[in-house]
Design a protein around this motif. Sequence first.
Motif, PDB file in Angstrom:
ATOM      1  N   ASP A  76       0.787  -1.343   0.082  1.00 14.78           N
ATOM      2  CA  ASP A  76      -0.073  -0.066   0.033  1.00 14.78           C
ATOM      3  C   ASP A  76       0.775   1.216  -0.187  1.00 14.78           C
ATOM      4  OD1 ASP A  76       1.043  -0.012   2.733  1.00 14.78           O
ATOM      5  OD2 ASP A  76      -0.969  -0.252   3.519  1.00 14.78           O
ATOM      6  N   GLY A  77       2.187   1.289  -0.036  1.00 17.35           N
ATOM      7  CA  GLY A  77       3.187   2.592   0.072  1.00 17.35           C
ATOM      8  C   GLY A  77       3.204   3.085   1.224  1.00 17.35           C
ATOM      9  N   LYS A  78       2.531   2.354   2.502  1.00 17.80           N
ATOM     10  CA  LYS A  78       2.773   3.221   3.607  1.00 17.80           C
ATOM     11  C   LYS A  78       3.720   3.227   4.460  1.00 17.80           C
ATOM     12  CE  LYS A  78      -2.599   3.775   3.813  1.00 17.80           C
ATOM     13  NZ  LYS A  78      -3.514   3.389   4.804  1.00 17.80           N
ATOM     14  N   ASN A  79       4.530   2.033   4.040  1.00 12.87           N
ATOM     15  CA  ASN A  79       5.737   1.757   5.103  1.00 12.87           C
ATOM     16  C   ASN A  79       7.008   1.255   3.878  1.00 12.87           C
ATOM     17  OD1 ASN A  79       5.191   1.549   8.067  1.00 12.87           O
ATOM     18  ND2 ASN A  79       3.269   0.810   6.899  1.00 12.87           N
ATOM     19  N   ILE A  80       8.135   1.276   4.363  1.00 10.36           N
ATOM     20  CA  ILE A  80       9.135   0.967   3.401  1.00 10.36           C
ATOM     21  C   ILE A  80      10.080   0.042   4.451  1.00 10.36           C
ATOM     22  CG2 ILE A  80      11.578   1.528   2.752  1.00 10.36           C
ATOM     23  CD1 ILE A  80      10.276   3.992   1.472  1.00 10.36           C
ATOM     24  N   ALA A  81      10.432  -1.039   3.975  1.00 10.85           N
ATOM     25  CA  ALA A  81      11.253  -2.189   4.693  1.00 10.85           C
ATOM     26  C   ALA A  81      12.738  -2.051   4.051  1.00 10.85           C
ATOM     27  CB  ALA A  81      10.937  -3.630   4.690  1.00 10.85           C
ATOM     28  N   MET A  82      13.766  -2.293   4.991  1.00 14.61           N
ATOM     29  CA  MET A  82      15.045  -2.132   4.317  1.00 14.61           C
ATOM     30  C   MET A  82      16.199  -3.001   5.352  1.00 14.61           C
ATOM     31  SD  MET A  82      15.922   1.679   5.832  1.00 14.61           S
ATOM     32  CE  MET A  82      14.174   2.132   5.624  1.00 14.61           C
TER      33      MET A  82
ATOM     34  N   ALA B  45      23.803  -3.154  15.157  1.00 20.62           N
ATOM     35  CA  ALA B  45      25.042  -3.488  16.180  1.00 20.62           C
ATOM     36  C   ALA B  45      26.000  -4.467  15.929  1.00 20.62           C
ATOM     37  CB  ALA B  45      24.540  -3.827  17.619  1.00 20.62           C
ATOM     38  N   ASN B  46      27.264  -4.179  16.090  1.00 15.08           N
ATOM     39  CA  ASN B  46      28.273  -5.192  15.620  1.00 15.08           C
ATOM     40  C   ASN B  46      28.487  -5.325  14.124  1.00 15.08           C
ATOM     41  OD1 ASN B  46      28.918  -5.853  18.572  1.00 15.08           O
ATOM     42  ND2 ASN B  46      27.440  -7.333  18.333  1.00 15.08           N
ATOM     43  N   ASP B  47      27.888  -4.415  13.410  1.00  9.52           N
ATOM     44  CA  ASP B  47      27.954  -4.326  12.094  1.00  9.52           C
ATOM     45  C   ASP B  47      27.112  -5.662  11.356  1.00  9.52           C
ATOM     46  OD1 ASP B  47      28.768  -2.804   9.861  1.00  9.52           O
ATOM     47  OD2 ASP B  47      30.453  -4.089   9.349  1.00  9.52           O
ATOM     48  N   ARG B  48      26.113  -5.930  12.005  1.00 10.11           N
ATOM     49  CA  ARG B  48      25.255  -7.139  11.679  1.00 10.11           C
ATOM     50  C   ARG B  48      24.105  -6.234  10.881  1.00 10.11           C
ATOM     51  NH1 ARG B  48      27.354 -12.022  11.380  1.00 10.11           N
ATOM     52  NH2 ARG B  48      28.235 -12.722  13.331  1.00 10.11           N
ATOM     53  N   LEU B  49      23.573  -6.929   9.721  1.00 10.95           N
ATOM     54  CA  LEU B  49      22.491  -6.293   9.070  1.00 10.95           C
ATOM     55  C   LEU B  49      21.300  -6.673   9.768  1.00 10.95           C
ATOM     56  CD1 LEU B  49      23.262  -7.440   5.334  1.00 10.95           C
ATOM     57  CD2 LEU B  49      23.572  -5.013   6.369  1.00 10.95           C
ATOM     58  N   VAL B  50      20.301  -5.888  10.014  1.00  8.51           N
ATOM     59  CA  VAL B  50      19.066  -6.029  10.486  1.00  8.51           C
ATOM     60  C   VAL B  50      17.793  -5.505   9.603  1.00  8.51           C
ATOM     61  CG1 VAL B  50      20.074  -5.342  12.775  1.00  8.51           C
ATOM     62  CG2 VAL B  50      19.078  -3.549  11.325  1.00  8.51           C
ATOM     63  N   LEU B  51      16.963  -6.013  10.012  1.00  6.33           N
ATOM     64  CA  LEU B  51      15.416  -5.547   9.315  1.00  6.33           C
ATOM     65  C   LEU B  51      14.696  -4.481   9.764  1.00  6.33           C
ATOM     66  CD1 LEU B  51      13.454  -5.946   6.693  1.00  6.33           C
ATOM     67  CD2 LEU B  51      12.236  -7.758   8.345  1.00  6.33           C
ATOM     68  N   ALA B  52      14.625  -3.226   9.339  1.00  2.44           N
ATOM     69  CA  ALA B  52      13.954  -2.183   9.822  1.00  2.44           C
ATOM     70  C   ALA B  52      12.760  -1.870   9.048  1.00  2.44           C
ATOM     71  CB  ALA B  52      14.941  -0.812   9.721  1.00  2.44           C
ATOM     72  N   VAL B  53      11.863  -1.314   9.600  1.00  2.00           N
ATOM     73  CA  VAL B  53      10.714  -0.634   9.041  1.00  2.00           C
ATOM     74  C   VAL B  53      10.371   0.808   9.184  1.00  2.00           C
ATOM     75  CG1 VAL B  53       8.255  -1.003   8.749  1.00  2.00           C
ATOM     76  CG2 VAL B  53       9.562  -2.941   8.771  1.00  2.00           C
ATOM     77  N   MET B  54      10.082   1.599   8.267  1.00  2.00           N
ATOM     78  CA  MET B  54       9.714   2.972   8.400  1.00  2.00           C
ATOM     79  C   MET B  54       8.532   3.400   7.831  1.00  2.00           C
ATOM     80  SD  MET B  54      12.409   5.971   7.272  1.00  2.00           S
ATOM     81  CE  MET B  54      12.120   5.340   5.389  1.00  2.00           C
ATOM     82  N   GLU B  55       7.515   4.218   8.557  1.00  2.00           N
ATOM     83  CA  GLU B  55       6.480   4.684   8.064  1.00  2.00           C
ATOM     84  C   GLU B  55       6.871   5.883   6.959  1.00  2.00           C
ATOM     85  OE1 GLU B  55       3.470   5.480  10.541  1.00  2.00           O
ATOM     86  OE2 GLU B  55       4.169   4.123  11.946  1.00  2.00           O
ATOM     87  N   VAL B  56       6.402   5.957   5.963  1.00  2.00           N
ATOM     88  CA  VAL B  56       6.675   6.862   4.821  1.00  2.00           C
ATOM     89  C   VAL B  56       6.549   8.376   5.542  1.00  2.00           C
ATOM     90  CG1 VAL B  56       6.296   7.789   2.764  1.00  2.00           C
ATOM     91  CG2 VAL B  56       6.531   5.397   2.977  1.00  2.00           C
TER      92      VAL B  56
END
Length: 611
Positions: free
Chosen positions: A5-11, A16-27
């Motif tokens: 629906d275009g309301k959020n972006i995941a990335m 921490a410790n240079d590990r890749l994490v999954l984050a979600v952001m409201e546009v």
Amino acid sequence: MFSPDGKNIAMLAAGANDRLVLAVMEVDKLKPKIVAGYEKTDVVFFSWVNNQRLVFGVGDRAIGDGDRDRGNGLFAINKDGSELRELIATGDTGGKFRVLNGYHDFLDVTHVPDSNDVYITRSTGTRKTPSYTLMKLNTQNGYNEVVQTPTNSVSFMIDKSGEVRVAETSEDNLSAVHYKDPKTQQWRKLIEYDNVKGHGFSPAFIAPDGQFYVTAAKKSDTVSVFRFDLEKNKLDDTSIVATKGFDFHGNFVFNKKENKLLGIHYESDAFSTLWLDEKWNSFQKAVDAALPNTANLIWGPETANNDTILVHSFSDVHPGSYLLFNTETKKFVPIGDVHPEVNSKTMSYKDFVRIKVRDGMEIPAYITLPKNSSGKNLPMVVMVHGGPYVRGGHWEWNRETQFLASRGYAVLEPDFRGSTGYGTKLFRAGWKQWGLAMQDDVTDATKWAIAQGYADPKRICIAGASYGGYATLMGLIKEPDLYRCGISWVGVTDINYLFDVTWSDTSGSAWSRYGMPLMIGDQTKDAEQLKATSPVTQAHRLTKPLILAYGAADRRVPLVHGEQFKKAAPKDAKIEWITYPNEGHGWRTLKNNVDFWTRTEKFLNENTAVK
């Protein structure tokens, strides 16, 4: 990636410790929240299931292939971090209720807004005859069911209504494309062809309106995009995307709300987009006007027509940035950079050229000249790509190329005959030409750089991995006066080893039984040629300094390749032997990459004497 629906972006972001994490952001708030992050593992991929739920997989980027005994698994989580569920285990056994074992892999989501289902595959074949079972998996309760597909299926395509619509099958050297007719719910075969010799087509995309697009070389040397007429069972006469001198490689931009294909991203000498929708074409023009020195690929959400679109901006000197662009206000909001530590202003430009070689054929190549240099009479590294049946050069930031250029080296990356991406003629001209015309192309490209004045003929080094490592060894053997030194890592040293080493992942495969005899050489019919063009049999001719590096856990080009070449080389040969016990076909760990390229820099300084 937008939620549908275009309301959020995941990335994926560095945590921490240079590990890749999954984050979600409201546009509309632009405040990222970590929804999945771990101390000892990385989130390595993700996808939206629907507007509320995502799936993701994990892995450890800090270890080499030899230490990896687990898959990526599959986990589901809500966008607020709640209702985490393990769906596919990272190991061989699931162990828990409705947790599948690691022989299952994520394929695709259903693209249905209210669905919690995803599609996964399970390997059910053998190395000799690989095949996969398709399954539908519920991300909330773990319930799964097998989806009926043709026997010997190896790939699947899901349409935008959430149904499996296309399957590719493969048995020995024969491939076929099957289509499940929505009217009859029956599978029908659209084409069957020899997958080694070609002359078929490949499924590319199913649009929201059900139109089926494929890639094929129809009355042309290069592969283009065509619509496949499902009523007439044939390709349209006219292509949708055709780029002179380049095979199509790209992806499709669509919108389910508008029920159509909007445009197609593609790569030629650089990256661009063909827009089939004038509104999106105007968006592209506005973005390009604001960001004139980069390739700018744009997307919107699947099921909405928001004012905000996503921009991926990158170039040969810029690893890439992601931005939001408001199509009404024409304002950008930065989201993040791929490698924020890289200063684009200090990077070196990469140019695409075509080089005429000795038999009149033209081969593509990229040349990078060090920034702030004269561009003339430079020490040069000829980087030969692996594969070899792939496209090697791309107009994008490359860490190895930029590392060498930052040390004062010109870098030449030739796409010799046998390379793909530039048409059938160039590709087939490389069949059975290991060490012969393929090697001559690398030689002629090197001489071209000298003739152009770019390279100092007394300070040229040849380098490469896998097939590139093979070509490095053959270059030093065949052209001892052209190259001062060589750097070969995970390189093939004996073509017969590709067939005979039983612990290699090519041994016994359909590729070794059908593809390799035709494209590399038949062990019986071409026995003398394979012997003459195997570096291990010519190792006694080595006279120039060489780095020879291998991963002890490599199953593509096992360590025996390097050991046998080193054994056969002259006792006084200047070989710097490097092995990484836990690495496979290339270096994954930061520690080993730093070690290898530090050694490479020292080796180049000693042998090419940068002025």
